[in-house]
Design a protein around this motif. Structure first.
Motif, PDB file in Angstrom:
ATOM      1  N   THR A  32      37.476  36.136  31.611  1.00  0.00           N
ATOM      2  CA  THR A  32      37.217  36.964  32.736  1.00  0.00           C
ATOM      3  C   THR A  32      37.720  36.930  34.078  1.00  0.00           C
ATOM      4  OG1 THR A  32      35.306  35.406  33.269  1.00  0.00           O
ATOM      5  CG2 THR A  32      34.617  37.026  31.872  1.00  0.00           C
ATOM      6  N   ILE A  33      37.965  37.934  34.809  1.00  0.00           N
ATOM      7  CA  ILE A  33      38.633  38.004  36.284  1.00  0.00           C
ATOM      8  C   ILE A  33      37.544  38.459  37.263  1.00  0.00           C
ATOM      9  CG2 ILE A  33      40.612  38.275  37.513  1.00  0.00           C
ATOM     10  CD1 ILE A  33      42.244  38.606  34.971  1.00  0.00           C
ATOM     11  N   GLU A  34      37.332  37.487  38.238  1.00  0.00           N
ATOM     12  CA  GLU A  34      36.476  38.066  39.387  1.00  0.00           C
ATOM     13  C   GLU A  34      37.280  38.999  40.339  1.00  0.00           C
ATOM     14  OE1 GLU A  34      33.299  37.188  39.192  1.00  0.00           O
ATOM     15  OE2 GLU A  34      33.442  36.174  37.213  1.00  0.00           O
ATOM     16  N   PRO A  35      36.664  39.489  41.159  1.00  0.00           N
ATOM     17  CA  PRO A  35      37.387  40.337  42.268  1.00  0.00           C
ATOM     18  C   PRO A  35      38.093  39.127  43.218  1.00  0.00           C
ATOM     19  CG  PRO A  35      35.077  40.850  42.130  1.00  0.00           C
ATOM     20  CD  PRO A  35      35.176  39.798  41.299  1.00  0.00           C
ATOM     21  N   ALA A 200      42.585  41.371  42.408  1.00  0.00           N
ATOM     22  CA  ALA A 200      42.421  40.327  41.342  1.00  0.00           C
ATOM     23  C   ALA A 200      43.815  40.539  40.674  1.00  0.00           C
ATOM     24  CB  ALA A 200      41.283  40.575  40.415  1.00  0.00           C
ATOM     25  N   TYR A 201      44.414  39.317  40.297  1.00  0.00           N
ATOM     26  CA  TYR A 201      45.762  39.425  39.531  1.00  0.00           C
ATOM     27  C   TYR A 201      45.514  38.670  38.272  1.00  0.00           C
ATOM     28  CZ  TYR A 201      47.853  39.926  44.043  1.00  0.00           C
ATOM     29  OH  TYR A 201      48.339  40.460  45.341  1.00  0.00           O
ATOM     30  N   LEU A 202      46.197  39.127  37.143  1.00  0.00           N
ATOM     31  CA  LEU A 202      46.308  38.579  35.933  1.00  0.00           C
ATOM     32  C   LEU A 202      47.800  38.085  35.991  1.00  0.00           C
ATOM     33  CD1 LEU A 202      45.414  37.073  33.224  1.00  0.00           C
ATOM     34  CD2 LEU A 202      46.416  39.283  32.046  1.00  0.00           C
ATOM     35  N   PHE A 203      48.086  36.702  36.411  1.00  0.00           N
ATOM     36  CA  PHE A 203      49.620  36.382  36.645  1.00  0.00           C
ATOM     37  C   PHE A 203      50.256  35.513  35.441  1.00  0.00           C
ATOM     38  CE2 PHE A 203      52.750  33.588  38.553  1.00  0.00           C
ATOM     39  CZ  PHE A 203      53.541  34.514  39.125  1.00  0.00           C
TER      40      PHE A 203
END
Lengths: 351, 340
Positions: A32-35, A200-203
């Motif tokens: 999961t990725i949060e704001p 939000a980033y998925l890096f």
């Protein structure tokens, strides 16, 4: 708390032409990725990092599992088209390859706005804003990619992603083609944009030092699985999966005395993702291996707050691998060495 | 002419000035034809020597001239580059004055290079065992059987699992890491005195890279070979090299023993590079100038002046000396940085 992105048990298999075999690229990924949060996705080539990113932005179709953006299932991406429009964006690794060489910078940046049906004036304004956001000179709107340095090209790539004001940006190795200075500048830029816009980033990166710095949380991938996931500080300072620890110990910081200690020395190479072994995928390389690992896939165990690990022996790993905060020690050392440095007197005979 | 005289004349810098270097590069200048009348100078008078058994790192950003240097040492600058001046002394011979045939005998036998793209280096139609063995057969004049025995031992030395079987593998059957090991085996089978590694580990995964580096260091120590380790990754050199030279715009701007380079860097360019890794915008700002103010090459003075935050008027008019800031530690700077 509502996550921007939720991935649940994602699988991706690629068929091999002329064969019954498949490449098992992703094998049950959940995250999961949060704001406003950066999740660093690390792992070696072939670990499936890029495939995860491509599934999120819809460049490839997952084999199984769900990806939800703000609760909406992306498998029905087309049904949510108007709400999703431009909310998820992508920045690629090679800026010079991802920009159209025959397209002016201004057109490249404004292109993602076209399907969103903005009028000409709004597009012009948004493009100018995006250019300002990445600190590029407005004169460059009429330039072609070849006239730019690779650092500037990557700024264009970021401006193009940001022009639609996305809530999530998938960044696939955005700095690995860049020299150290340009890389540092791009990282600063991404952090500033995140502060200003709560993006939000998925890096995705194999550069652990950069990931440590930019990420709030980190997920470590190996052969299509997230073997460990937790806060950047916890995973880097106190890894509980042998692979995380082995990966970290291979980081070489530019300081002759700072080495990340690890009792894990990984042998050999990553097995082929075709016909994966039955048990834990690391069993053949792992110094902690026990018989059970070869027969049974270790389940995800929660070992702390939002910290999970797939290893039967995680508590033994945690006990033998010394906790270290080498990255922070390095930053302090850099401060000490570079902060006290002063220009010396004239060295030549011109004195 | 005594060796000491040459050293002082060419500002040559070695780890131990008392010993004869294994390889000695003197005032190497490489030019490329450009559109105008004046050719572009890509290497601007390189002086560098390596002692027997020493691992010297050469770091620089893309375009600094790293690969041009690697190829020029072997007498083959990348086309259309030209050796405009300079000498490379190796085992009593000046390499750059050798004939093509003499060079060929030397390369692979006494001097060898490991390149970053192993697949391009290997013949896709020949078994890897044969390719490694043929290096020994050609250069060492051993029997076919002996060459194969040596090749197999080499595959064991580079820690390829199941080496007997891999002897008969074709390059496409190997992973990138395996192919890189094969190329290393080819480079080392003749027990060369000097090995150039040109970004040889950059394409590998980090856990594999760590293994290959350990292997290179071990093999170099066992065979007593010296190495020039060329890389973009400053971090590797901090853990792998005895001395490090920093290349900027075709010029060595700083050279120092490992500890001194990282703990007391003297050239503002080196400080800028290290600051880039610090993740501290404050440190970076104090050791760099914005991109908009750069990219103008100066004919006179210091090459780095336009990017240098501590440059003064003299830097734009006079070429800086190669100042010795501590024993064996040199920086091409009018105002080498001091550490209080």
């Amino acid at each position: 708390m509502s996550a921007v992105l939720t991935i649940d048990n994602l699988y991706k298999r690629f068929p091999i032409a002329g064969s019954k075999q498949v490449v098992q690229a992703i094998n049950g990924v959940s995250l999961t990725i949060e704001p406003g949060e950066t999740l660093g996705l690390v792992g070696e080539s072939g670990s499936g990092k890029t495939t995860v990113g491509r599934c999120i932005v819809g460049l490839i179709e997952p084999t199984a599992g769900t990806i939800r953006f703000r609760g909406k299932d992306l498998a029905q991406r087309h049904q949510h088209k108007s709400e999703l429009g431009g909310k998820i964006q992508f920045v690629f690794q090679e800026p010079n390859e991802s920009l159209d060489p025959r397209m002016k910078i201004g057109d490249t940046i404004s292109e993602p706005l076209l399907p969103l049906k903005y009028d000409r004036e709004t597009r012009r304004r948004r493009t100018a804003d995006a250019l300002r956001l990445v600190r590029l000179d407005p004169d460059l709107l009429d330039a072609y990619p070849s006239e730019l340095s690779s650092g500037q090209q990557q700024r264009v790539g970021i401006a193009r992603a940001m022009v639609t004001e996305p809530e999530l940006v998938v960044l696939d190795e955005p700095t690995s083609a860049l020299d150290p200075t340009a890389r540092a500048e791009i990282i600063d830029l991404l952090r500033r944009i995140q502060r200003e816009r709560n993006t939000a980033y998925l890096f995705i990166s194999h550069d652990l030092s950069t990931v440590r710095f930019i990420s709030h949380r980190v997920a470590v991938m190996y052969l299509g699985m997230i073997v460990e996931q937790g806060s950047a500080e916890t995973v880097f300072n106190r890894p509980q999966h042998p692979y995380s620890s082995g990966l970290l110990s291979s980081v070489m910081l530019p300081h002759p005395h700072l080495k990340i200690e690890s009792t894990v020395s990984l042998k050999g190479e990553i097995p082929s993702p075709i016909n994966l072994p039955k048990g834990c995928f690391l069993a053949s390389r792992c110094p902690f291996v026990i018989d059970r690992c070869r027969h049974e896939m270790p389940p995800a165990e929660t070992v702390g707050e939002r910290h999970t690990v797939h290893c039967f022996r995680h508590s033994d790993v945690a006990a033998t691998v010394p906790a270290s905060d080498t990255f922070n020690v390095f930053m302090k050392e850099a401060e000490r060495i570079l902060g006290r440095a002063k220009p010396g007197g004239l060295a030549s005979s011109l004195q | 002419m005594g060796a000491a005289e040459v050293i002082s004349k060419t500002e040559n810098v070695s780890g131990d000035a008392g010993k004869a270097p294994l390889i000695d590069i003197r005032n190497l200048r490489i030019t490329f034809p450009s559109g105008g009348a004046e050719p572009k100078t890509v290497l601007k008078g390189i002086n560098l020597s390596v002692q027997p058994g020493e691992i010297v790192g050469l770091v620089g950003e893309s375009g600094a001239g790293k690969t041009t240097l690697a190829r020029s040492i072997l007498g083959v600058p990348p086309a259309p580059g030209r050796i405009a001046a300079g000498e490379v002394h190796f085992e009593g011979r000046q390499i750059l004055s050798l004939s093509e045939a003499e060079l060929r005998r030397l390369r692979g036998r006494r001097l060898s290079v490991v390149v970053p793209n192993p697949r391009a280096e290997l013949n896709p139609l020949r078994k890897v065992g044969d390719q490694i063995a043929s290096m020994a057969k050609i250069h060492l004049n051993v029997s076919r059987k002996e060459a194969r025995r040596m090749a197999l031992q080499m595959l064991r030395d580079v820690q390829i699992p199941d080496p007997e079987r891999r002897m008969d593998a074709y390059p496409h059957e190997l992973s990138g890491g395996m192919a890189q090991r094969v190329v290393i085996a080819m480079a080392l089978i003749c027990n060369p005195a000097f090995v150039i590694s040109d970004d040889a580990t950059s394409g590998l995964d980090v856990t594999v890279q760590a293994q290959i580096l350990a292997l290179l260091a071990k093999l170099a120590a066992e065979h007593g070979s010296a190495m020039l380790f060329i890389t973009r990754d400053v971090g590797i050199t901090a853990h792998f090299c005895d001395r490090i030279a920093v290349l900027f715009s075709g010029e060595i701007v700083e050279i120092a023993p490992r500890e001194a380079l990282f703990l007391e860097p003297a050239h503002p360019y080196t400080l800028m590079l290290l600051a880039a890794f610090s993740h501290s915008p404050k440190l970076r700002d104090s050791w760099s100038v914005p991109e908009t103010a750069r990219r103008r090459e100066l004919a006179a003075g210091c090459q780095y002046a336009d990017r240098c935050p501590i440059a003064q008027a003299v830097c734009r008019t006079h070429r800086p000396p190669f100042a010795e800031v501590s024993p064996g530690h040199f920086a091409r700077c009018h105002f080498p940085v001091r550490h209080a």
